[in-house]
Design an enzyme around this catalytic site. Structure first.
Site, PDB file in Angstrom:
ATOM      1  N   ILE A  65       0.855  -1.192   0.000  1.00 35.57           N
ATOM      2  CA  ILE A  65       0.000   0.000   0.000  1.00 35.57           C
ATOM      3  C   ILE A  65       0.893   1.244   0.000  1.00 35.57           C
ATOM      4  O   ILE A  65       1.001   1.945   1.014  1.00 35.57           O
ATOM      5  CB  ILE A  65      -0.953   0.012   1.221  1.00 35.57           C
ATOM      6  CG1 ILE A  65      -1.715  -1.314   1.343  1.00 35.57           C
ATOM      7  CG2 ILE A  65      -1.949   1.167   1.100  1.00 35.57           C
ATOM      8  CD1 ILE A  65      -2.561  -1.440   2.601  1.00 35.57           C
ATOM      9  N   PRO A  66       1.569   1.505  -1.131  1.00 27.29           N
ATOM     10  CA  PRO A  66       2.383   2.716  -1.191  1.00 27.29           C
ATOM     11  C   PRO A  66       1.487   3.945  -1.054  1.00 27.29           C
ATOM     12  O   PRO A  66       0.386   3.977  -1.613  1.00 27.29           O
ATOM     13  CB  PRO A  66       3.037   2.667  -2.569  1.00 27.29           C
ATOM     14  CG  PRO A  66       2.569   1.437  -3.230  1.00 27.29           C
ATOM     15  CD  PRO A  66       1.581   0.754  -2.361  1.00 27.29           C
ATOM     16  N   HIS A  67       1.948   4.933  -0.306  1.00 25.39           N
ATOM     17  CA  HIS A  67       1.136   6.130  -0.090  1.00 25.39           C
ATOM     18  C   HIS A  67       2.051   7.319   0.168  1.00 25.39           C
ATOM     19  O   HIS A  67       3.182   7.156   0.621  1.00 25.39           O
ATOM     20  CB  HIS A  67       0.169   5.931   1.076  1.00 25.39           C
ATOM     21  CG  HIS A  67       0.846   5.500   2.344  1.00 25.39           C
ATOM     22  ND1 HIS A  67       1.206   4.188   2.566  1.00 25.39           N
ATOM     23  CD2 HIS A  67       1.246   6.193   3.426  1.00 25.39           C
ATOM     24  CE1 HIS A  67       1.790   4.097   3.746  1.00 25.39           C
ATOM     25  NE2 HIS A  67       1.840   5.293   4.297  1.00 25.39           N
ATOM     26  N   ALA A  68       1.533   8.504  -0.156  1.00 25.54           N
ATOM     27  CA  ALA A  68       2.316   9.723   0.048  1.00 25.54           C
ATOM     28  C   ALA A  68       1.390  10.928   0.068  1.00 25.54           C
ATOM     29  O   ALA A  68       0.276  10.886  -0.447  1.00 25.54           O
ATOM     30  CB  ALA A  68       3.344   9.886  -1.073  1.00 25.54           C
ATOM     31  N   LEU A 103      -2.155   5.200  -2.617  1.00 21.51           N
ATOM     32  CA  LEU A 103      -2.920   6.352  -2.131  1.00 21.51           C
ATOM     33  C   LEU A 103      -2.073   7.610  -2.212  1.00 21.51           C
ATOM     34  O   LEU A 103      -0.922   7.613  -1.775  1.00 21.51           O
ATOM     35  CB  LEU A 103      -3.307   6.161  -0.659  1.00 21.51           C
ATOM     36  CG  LEU A 103      -4.528   5.351  -0.322  1.00 21.51           C
ATOM     37  CD1 LEU A 103      -4.660   5.246   1.196  1.00 21.51           C
ATOM     38  CD2 LEU A 103      -5.780   5.943  -0.910  1.00 21.51           C
TER      39      LEU A 103
END
Length: 162
Positions: A65-68, A103
């Site tokens: 779940i990569p997110h930034a 996300l």
């Protein structure tokens, strides 16, 4: 703000080439910038990679779940990638990743960011959902399966994953 509203069908991508974690994040960054005029692919990629340097977003069971946060992101955005082959994502269980839920949120979206991450984690921690996603044969089927899983999670948020 819910996952249903920030994940339109065109952002559920089927059969995305893997290669490496970096390539997957580059692919998503380019894709999202082409479809969102306020975003720059290099800036999105830099922020996603920066987050990965803090610790892998590979949560196990073949899921990441990569997110930034991004100052150029006006509202939260989500993308889902079903990779054509699993890649090493430095996941906590050491397994390669083939399901990637990305996300992007506005810089100041603290509560929203955390609520959306929790919702994604709840959906992706469900073994039945992961199995169904891995068996999808088209982009439409992938998006429909995700929406069904998100609806189920929203109706029963406290049900433990099997």
């Amino acid at each position: 703000m819910t996952l249903q509203t920030i994940l339109p069908p065109e952002r559920a991508l089927f059969g995305v080439p893997g290669g490496s974690k970096k390539r997957v994040l580059e692919f998503f960054s380019t894709f999202i910038a082409q479809n969102t005029p306020s975003l720059d692919s290099q800036e999105v990629f830099s922020r996603l990679i920066g987050r990965e340097r803090l610790g892998s977003t590979g949560i196990g069971n073949g899921v990441a779940i990569p997110h930034a946060r991004s100052p150029h992101c006006k509202t939260p955005l989500a993308g889902f990638l079903k990779l054509s082959e699993a890649v090493d994502f430095d996941a906590i269980d050491g397994d390669p990743v083939d399901l990637v839920f990305v996300l992007l949120v506005p810089e100041q979206a603290d509560d929203t960011h955390l609520a959306l991450l929790a919702e994604v984690a709840g959906v992706m921690n469900d073994a039945e959902t992961r199995a169904k996603l891995r068996h999808c044969e088209s982009q439409r089927e992938l998006h429909d399966t995700l929406m069904d899983a998100i609806d189920r999670q929203a109706q029963h948020p406290d049900t433990p994953a099997p």
